[in-house]
Design an enzyme around this catalytic site. Structure first.
Site, short mmCIF file in Angstrom:
data_model
loop_
_atom_site.label_atom_id
_atom_site.label_comp_id
_atom_site.label_asym_id
_atom_site.label_seq_id
_atom_site.Cartn_x
_atom_site.Cartn_y
_atom_site.Cartn_z
N LYS A 34 35.79 -9.07 47.09
CA LYS A 34 35.42 -9.62 45.78
C LYS A 34 34.56 -8.62 45.01
O LYS A 34 34.10 -7.62 45.59
CB LYS A 34 34.65 -10.93 46.00
CG LYS A 34 33.29 -10.71 46.66
CD LYS A 34 32.64 -12.02 47.09
CE LYS A 34 31.26 -11.76 47.68
NZ LYS A 34 30.73 -12.94 48.38
N TYR A 265 8.27 7.47 28.44
CA TYR A 265 7.61 6.44 27.62
C TYR A 265 6.41 5.81 28.33
O TYR A 265 6.52 5.44 29.50
CB TYR A 265 8.58 5.31 27.29
CG TYR A 265 9.73 5.70 26.40
CD1 TYR A 265 9.51 6.38 25.20
CD2 TYR A 265 11.03 5.38 26.75
CE1 TYR A 265 10.58 6.72 24.38
CE2 TYR A 265 12.10 5.71 25.94
CZ TYR A 265 11.86 6.39 24.75
OH TYR A 265 12.91 6.71 23.95
C1 LIG Z 1 30.59 -12.76 49.78
C2 LIG Z 1 31.08 -13.66 50.80
C3 LIG Z 1 31.28 -13.23 52.12
C4 LIG Z 1 30.83 -11.88 52.62
O1 LIG Z 1 29.43 -11.87 52.77
P1 LIG Z 1 28.65 -10.56 53.27
O2 LIG Z 1 27.25 -10.98 53.37
O3 LIG Z 1 28.86 -9.52 52.22
O4 LIG Z 1 29.27 -10.18 54.56
C5 LIG Z 1 31.89 -14.10 53.00
N1 LIG Z 1 32.26 -15.34 52.60
C6 LIG Z 1 32.05 -15.79 51.36
C7 LIG Z 1 32.46 -17.16 50.99
C8 LIG Z 1 31.45 -14.98 50.42
O5 LIG Z 1 31.22 -15.45 49.18
#
Ligand SMILES: *Cc1c(COP(=O)(O)O)cnc(C)c1O
Length: 370
Positions: A34, A265
């Site tokens: 994702k 700055y």
């Molecule tokens: C993002 C996610 C993962 C992976 O999690 P990590 O901590 O990056 O290993 C697994 N399952 C779901 C539903 C997620 O949203």
């Protein structure tokens, strides 16, 4: 050349998935890609993950899943985040597994199945305590009942039962065991109602690495796929994972200044001796955290230098010391081997390495992939 260069080592990603597959010890691996592969590039990451042994891929958004199919990814693939507007028919036609955690979404999926003329491959999501996606244990029987009806009508094919952990990166936290017990109750509920699933899945990266008992049939690592362990390795080897992202730019200007020179700055840094400043022409418009000013480091010629003063929109400054070897055009490593890690940036910026790689990775698309 100025601007950020974001390079991804896809062999490292394939290697990391191999490491995780070994850890999963028989459970299948769903590499979570994702967020544009946590900033590493959706399609290339997906290919590398498959090569490394991920039999499954997982994405949050349906659009990401459809993009993978358009890029000829043909293996098991799950998408889990949407409301009733989900493009269900398209997902089903492309053989993409879908998740449901509520009746309205299940209805939308079943209508999509009717339209596609084939059953939806379904994963039922249970909220075992994260307080985010999925049906609560109270609502689960209603969802399972509707799934059983849908199955009888040939509209859905139950494939998975799953949940997600809230505290996996804090091994030993009591909520982990509480969620595991709730997940067991969900499994028992499905058994009692005669709804059987091919795979049960719960573990994210941290759980894959620390909780062998929670691997079930399938594990869903994300951050570890990219070489960033979310928990410390007791053996101090980062579990054999290799960070895949390298972020570099070049030094734009090198100049000598006197003692007492305020820098950037607000003059939040003032030189305490005659010294040489290096100007790096990337800033928060390029994804460099403004909150990392005066804290984060970069590496030039194998040496570590701290950012001094505030990070600006397009530039920041490092103090190279009185007798630097560095010159205009030298490579500046923001993240990568021989330079700082994403985790060091996260600590400097008050965030987590997940956000660091997503943020810098967002530039990969802009700067052109390497
Ligand atoms: C993002 C996610 C993962 C992976 O999690 P990590 O901590 O990056 O290993 C697994 N399952 C779901 C539903 C997620 O949203």
């Amino acid at each position: 050349m100025t601007g950020l260069e974001v390079c991804v080592d896809y062999d490292a990603i394939a290697h990391n998935v191999g490491v995780l597959a070994e850890r999963a010890a028989g459970a299948q691996v769903m590499a979570v890609v994702k967020g544009d592969g946590y900033g590493h590039g959706l399609i290339e990451t997906a290919r590398a993950a498959r090569r490394g042994g991920a039999s499954w891929l997982g994405v949050a958004q349906p659009g990401e899943a459809l993009t993978l199919r358009a890029a000829d990814d043909a293996g098991p693939l799950l998408t889990w985040l949407y409301g009733p507007e989900v493009p269900a028919a398209a997902l089903i036609r492309h053989g993409i597994d879908v998740s449901v955690g509520s009746l309205p979404v299940l209805e939308a999926i079943m209508r999509g199945a009717d339209e596609a003329g084939q059953p939806a491959r379904l994963h039922v999501c249970v909220d075992t305590g994260l307080g985010r996606e999925g049906a609560t244990l109270e609502d689960l029987p209603g969802v399972l009942d509707a799934v059983a009806h849908g199955r009888a009508e040939g509209r859905v094919e139950p494939v998975g039962l799953w949940s997600h952990l809230a505290w996996a990166d804090a091994p030993g936290h009591p909520i982990i065991d509480e969620q595991a017990r709730a997940f067991e109750r969900a499994i028992a509920m499905a058994d009692e109602m005669g709804v059987s699933f091919e795979v049960r899945h719960l573990a994210n990266s941290a759980a894959v690495l620390t909780r062998p008992d929670l691997r079930y049939d399938l594990v869903r690592p994300g951050i570890a796929v990219y070489g960033l362990p979310p928990v410390p390795d007791p053996e101090g080897r980062d579990f054999g994972l290799i960070p895949a992202m390298r972020v570099t730019t070049t030094l734009a200007l090198v100049k000598r200044v006197g003692r007492g020179q305020g820098v950037s700055y607000g003059h939040e840094y003032v030189t305490d001796r005659e010294t040489v400043l290096g100007l790096v022409s990337v800033g928060y418009a390029d994804g460099v955290f403004r909150s990392a000013g005066n804290r984060a480091g970069v590496s030039i010629g194998g040496k570590r230098y701290r950012i001094v003063g505030r990070v600006c929109m397009d530039q920041f400054v490092v103090d190279l010391g009185p007798e630097p070897g560095a010159r205009e055009g030298d490579e500046v490593v923001l993240i990568g081997p021989g330079g700082p890690t994403a985790r060091e940036w996260a600590e400097a910026a008050g965030t987590i390495d997940y956000e660091v790689v997503c943020r810098f990775g967002g530039l990969r698309a802009k700067s052109g992939d390497v």
